[in-house]
Design a protein around this motif. Structure first.
Motif, PDB file in Angstrom:
ATOM      1  N   UNK A  65       0.685  -1.857   0.239  1.00 21.86           N
ATOM      2  CA  UNK A  65      -0.114   0.266  -0.288  1.00 21.86           C
ATOM      3  C   UNK A  65       0.667   1.613   0.106  1.00 21.86           C
ATOM      4  N   UNK A  66       1.938   1.445   0.652  1.00 17.08           N
ATOM      5  CA  UNK A  66       3.067   2.258   0.917  1.00 17.08           C
ATOM      6  C   UNK A  66       3.751   2.414  -0.736  1.00 17.08           C
ATOM      7  N   UNK A  67       3.870   1.824  -0.625  1.00 12.86           N
ATOM      8  CA  UNK A  67       5.089   1.669  -1.867  1.00 12.86           C
ATOM      9  C   UNK A  67       4.691   1.799  -3.551  1.00 12.86           C
ATOM     10  N   UNK A  68       3.632   0.803  -3.613  1.00 15.19           N
ATOM     11  CA  UNK A  68       2.362   1.348  -4.624  1.00 15.19           C
ATOM     12  C   UNK A  68       0.915   1.617  -4.875  1.00 15.19           C
ATOM     13  N   UNK A  69       0.273   1.332  -4.667  1.00 13.73           N
ATOM     14  CA  UNK A  69      -1.277   2.052  -4.333  1.00 13.73           C
ATOM     15  C   UNK A  69      -1.060   3.280  -4.783  1.00 13.73           C
ATOM     16  N   UNK A  70      -0.640   4.706  -4.050  1.00 13.89           N
ATOM     17  CA  UNK A  70      -0.387   5.356  -4.170  1.00 13.89           C
ATOM     18  C   UNK A  70       0.264   6.684  -5.484  1.00 13.89           C
ATOM     19  N   UNK A  71       1.326   5.657  -5.766  1.00 15.92           N
ATOM     20  CA  UNK A  71       2.216   6.101  -6.387  1.00 15.92           C
ATOM     21  C   UNK A  71       1.676   5.476  -7.776  1.00 15.92           C
ATOM     22  N   UNK A  72       0.854   4.761  -7.919  1.00 17.27           N
ATOM     23  CA  UNK A  72      -0.329   4.239  -9.080  1.00 17.27           C
ATOM     24  C   UNK A  72      -1.324   5.572  -9.165  1.00 17.27           C
ATOM     25  N   UNK A  73      -2.190   5.558  -8.147  1.00 21.00           N
ATOM     26  CA  UNK A  73      -2.904   6.670  -7.812  1.00 21.00           C
ATOM     27  C   UNK A  73      -2.278   8.285  -8.830  1.00 21.00           C
ATOM     28  N   UNK A 130       9.412  15.970 -15.296  1.00 14.88           N
ATOM     29  CA  UNK A 130       8.324  15.894 -16.454  1.00 14.88           C
ATOM     30  C   UNK A 130       8.857  14.293 -16.741  1.00 14.88           C
ATOM     31  N   UNK A 131      10.207  13.919 -17.494  1.00 12.73           N
ATOM     32  CA  UNK A 131      10.153  12.772 -17.508  1.00 12.73           C
ATOM     33  C   UNK A 131       9.810  11.808 -17.706  1.00 12.73           C
ATOM     34  N   UNK A 132      10.188  11.523 -16.197  1.00  9.50           N
ATOM     35  CA  UNK A 132       9.738  10.748 -15.496  1.00  9.50           C
ATOM     36  C   UNK A 132       8.368  10.023 -15.602  1.00  9.50           C
ATOM     37  N   UNK A 133       7.247  11.709 -15.066  1.00 11.91           N
ATOM     38  CA  UNK A 133       6.358  11.583 -15.026  1.00 11.91           C
ATOM     39  C   UNK A 133       5.474  10.803 -16.168  1.00 11.91           C
ATOM     40  N   UNK A 134       5.831  11.406 -17.363  1.00 14.42           N
ATOM     41  CA  UNK A 134       5.435  11.112 -18.318  1.00 14.42           C
ATOM     42  C   UNK A 134       5.436   9.845 -19.230  1.00 14.42           C
ATOM     43  N   UNK A 145       6.232   6.551 -17.323  1.00 12.85           N
ATOM     44  CA  UNK A 145       5.820   6.485 -16.241  1.00 12.85           C
ATOM     45  C   UNK A 145       4.312   6.514 -16.180  1.00 12.85           C
ATOM     46  N   UNK A 146       3.873   7.037 -16.740  1.00 12.54           N
ATOM     47  CA  UNK A 146       1.730   7.291 -16.746  1.00 12.54           C
ATOM     48  C   UNK A 146       1.890   6.262 -17.977  1.00 12.54           C
ATOM     49  N   UNK A 147       2.369   6.473 -19.073  1.00  9.31           N
ATOM     50  CA  UNK A 147       2.435   5.652 -20.666  1.00  9.31           C
ATOM     51  C   UNK A 147       2.106   4.002 -20.078  1.00  9.31           C
ATOM     52  N   UNK A 148       3.300   3.580 -19.361  1.00  6.47           N
ATOM     53  CA  UNK A 148       3.782   2.708 -19.055  1.00  6.47           C
ATOM     54  C   UNK A 148       2.868   2.070 -17.665  1.00  6.47           C
ATOM     55  N   UNK A 149       2.274   2.820 -17.268  1.00  5.76           N
ATOM     56  CA  UNK A 149       1.592   2.106 -16.688  1.00  5.76           C
ATOM     57  C   UNK A 149      -0.184   1.749 -17.253  1.00  5.76           C
ATOM     58  N   UNK A 150      -0.508   2.667 -17.756  1.00  3.12           N
ATOM     59  CA  UNK A 150      -1.950   2.659 -18.832  1.00  3.12           C
ATOM     60  C   UNK A 150      -1.876   1.816 -19.870  1.00  3.12           C
ATOM     61  N   UNK A 151      -0.566   1.633 -20.731  1.00  2.00           N
ATOM     62  CA  UNK A 151      -0.161   0.164 -21.267  1.00  2.00           C
ATOM     63  C   UNK A 151      -0.172  -0.677 -20.889  1.00  2.00           C
ATOM     64  N   UNK A 152      -0.347  -1.297 -19.412  1.00  2.00           N
ATOM     65  CA  UNK A 152      -0.399  -2.673 -18.560  1.00  2.00           C
ATOM     66  C   UNK A 152      -2.245  -2.865 -18.580  1.00  2.00           C
ATOM     67  N   UNK A 153      -2.252  -4.050 -18.158  1.00  2.00           N
ATOM     68  CA  UNK A 153      -3.673  -4.650 -17.525  1.00  2.00           C
ATOM     69  C   UNK A 153      -4.418  -3.428 -16.951  1.00  2.00           C
ATOM     70  N   UNK A 154      -5.710  -3.346 -16.733  1.00  4.93           N
ATOM     71  CA  UNK A 154      -6.182  -2.665 -15.600  1.00  4.93           C
ATOM     72  C   UNK A 154      -6.846  -2.988 -13.922  1.00  4.93           C
ATOM     73  N   UNK A 155      -6.710  -4.582 -14.418  1.00  3.14           N
ATOM     74  CA  UNK A 155      -6.627  -5.394 -13.262  1.00  3.14           C
ATOM     75  C   UNK A 155      -5.146  -5.388 -12.391  1.00  3.14           C
ATOM     76  N   UNK A 185       9.140  -0.884  -5.098  1.00  2.00           N
ATOM     77  CA  UNK A 185       9.347  -1.595  -7.111  1.00  2.00           C
ATOM     78  C   UNK A 185       9.779  -0.363  -7.761  1.00  2.00           C
ATOM     79  N   UNK A 186      10.539  -0.071  -9.131  1.00  4.69           N
ATOM     80  CA  UNK A 186      11.084  -0.085  -9.557  1.00  4.69           C
ATOM     81  C   UNK A 186      10.689   1.795  -9.603  1.00  4.69           C
ATOM     82  N   UNK A 187       9.108   1.080 -10.307  1.00  7.17           N
ATOM     83  CA  UNK A 187       8.524   2.769  -9.863  1.00  7.17           C
ATOM     84  C   UNK A 187       8.284   3.874  -8.733  1.00  7.17           C
ATOM     85  N   UNK A 188       8.348   3.341  -7.969  1.00 12.42           N
ATOM     86  CA  UNK A 188       8.238   3.713  -5.999  1.00 12.42           C
ATOM     87  C   UNK A 188       9.726   4.278  -5.915  1.00 12.42           C
TER      88      UNK A 188
END
Length: 477
Positions: A188-196, A223-227, A229-239, A384-387
């Protein structure tokens, strides 16, 4: 005959364990690939019955992998069984195949939320099998080398745990030993809010119907990281993200606080309350990045990050004129001065055009502070790498007095990003409400609507993002 705990892929085939994988989605496929590469000779896999023939065709030339029709065949013949299914469906799948588990086998689960997995295993698995669960804290396209791999010895002997360690050893991941409860708190601390945060960015930009980095905004450095990683998340499956957010009670609390932090900071911006904003942000900085944090910065220089940018910078924007009769902004640094402020962070880089309010980062650090979360504790434990990257870009902003002051001043006195900040505040609130409803269908709908908008940019972003993660992890681990 029991499998010896010190077995290796070099052991005679008759002494090797039968490794069973139930669920051959992205993560199940990743495990199968690495287990074959390690040299294990007896890997039994299955997926939905409707995918049986396609799966057989896929692995027909891989002698170490045997494709079976369903989980009953895998469960009754395997010494180690890993369920790699969505957390939403873990109870249903284990209720089907759990009773068929081979006597003395070890059962594991690769779900991102462990509370429903624990309940399902205790409810449906026979008492004569062991439970040693796991969770690789990275996505299927990231190399497991050096990444945290959580192992949960729940109902098992020490020798059972040693066997699981040996099975996974050739992934070269870093073992992290937790309980089921500790796992859900850490994730929860390392992933959930990062994803949100990244989900909200994507929804905000999609609502504006723009790819802002292609028009000179959100380009370079942070901004490079923001853009990417945002695209990387949305390219995965929602579940991948829905179960973690909806089924983990700790995650709900944190996502709600992130939305609150975003809204409250945005209100200070609208009220032109520079002193109030500065006081709140400084307090959050001191709590999260205080004197006790003396470690070296996590991320590379922004010169390195710039290599992975998807866009080009536009000329510096001019401060906005008063809106709807609002009083003129009090005197402050010019646009050129603000860019010079940013340039001091990485040497003489005054030509950078990356000044903005950084609302998403201000809200993230404020959220951590409000919930008394110490992100560096979780970074060392199971990041995680994203965190790791998200803390890294927060450091770039918060550990530079001049850059942080520039963001605060910009948030109050320059309205060129105000519409984007409004969209972001709305999106953060909508995602929080979506999670609070506990509705997977609504989550899927919101996710896919945004993903559809960015789909044409996924291929390039995936390549660039993978290279960026690899470079950052190699230099920061």
């Amino acid at each position: 005959m029991p499998v010896p705990q010190d077995v290796t892929p070099q052991s005679p085939i008759e002494k090797q364990p039968v490794i069973g994988l139930i669920g051959m989605g992205a993560m199940g496929t990743m495990y199968a690939k690495h287990l074959v590469h390690a040299g294990w000779k007896k890997i039994y896999v299955c997926d939905l019955p409707s995918k049986y023939h396609d799966l057989k065709e896929k692995y027909k030339d891989v002698p170490a992998i045997t494709v079976l029709r369903d989980g009953h065949f895998v469960s009754r013949s395997s010494d180690f069984i890993m369920y790699s299914v969505e957390a939403e469906f873990i109870d249903k799948v284990v209720s089907q195949y759990g009773p068929s588990t081979k006597i003395g086998a070890i059962v594991s689960g690769q779900t991102s939320v462990k509370a429903p997995e624990k309940e399902a295993f205790e409810k449906w698995l026979p008492p004569d099998v062991s439970i040693v669960s796991c969770h690789s804290l990275h996505g299927p396209t990231v190399s497991p080398v050096g990444q945290p791999l959580v192992l949960i010895k729940h109902r098992a002997s020490d020798s059972d745990l040693r066997l699981v360690e040996n099975i996974f050893r050739h992934l070269k991941s870093r073992y992290v030993y937790l309980s089921y409860k500790e796992h859900d708190e850490v994730t929860a601390n390392t992933q959930a809010v990062t994803h949100a945060a990244f989900l909200s960015m994507g929804t905000a930009w999609a609502s504006s119907r723009q790819y802002p980095w292609e028009h000179g905004k959100y380009v370079g450095g942070i901004e490079t990281v923001k853009v990417n990683i945002m695209l990387r998340i949305y390219s995965n499956q929602w579940h991948v993200y829905a179960g973690l957010a909806i089924l983990n009670p700790s995650a709900r609390i944190q996502i709600d606080q992130y939305a609150r932090s975003t809204l409250e900071i945005f209100k200070l911006m609208l009220n032109l309350d520079e002193e109030g904003l500065r006081t709140r942000i400084y307090a959050a900085r001191d709590k999260v990045f205080g004197p006790a944090q003396t470690r070296r910065p996590l991320l590379l220089s922004e010169d390195i990050l710039d290599q992975f940018s998807l866009g080009r910078q536009s000329p510096p924007s001019k401060p906005s004129s008063p809106v709807n009769g609002a009083p003129a902004s009090p005197p402050g640094p010019t646009s050129e001065q603000l860019h010079a402020i940013n340039g001091k962070v990485n040497g003489n880089r005054s030509t950078r055009n990356d000044t903005n309010s950084h609302l998403s980062l201000l809200a993230m650090v404020d959220c951590w502070a409000q919930l008394n979360i110490q992100p560096f504790v979780h970074l060392d434990l199971a990041a995680t790498p994203l965190f790791r990257m998200w803390i890294g870009v927060a450091e770039i902003l918060f550990r530079s007095q001049s850059r942080l002051d520039g963001a605060i001043h910009y948030a109050i006195h320059n309205r060129s990003h105000r519409s984007d900040d409004l969209e972001f505040a709305i999106a953060a609130g909508e995602w929080s409400r979506c999670v609070s409803y506990g509705n997977f269908g609504l989550y899927q709908q919101r996710f896919n609507e945004t993903a559809d908008f960015f789909e044409s940019r996924f291929e390039e972003a995936t390549k660039v993002g993978t290279a960026m993660i690899k470079t950052i992890m190699e230099r920061s681990l």
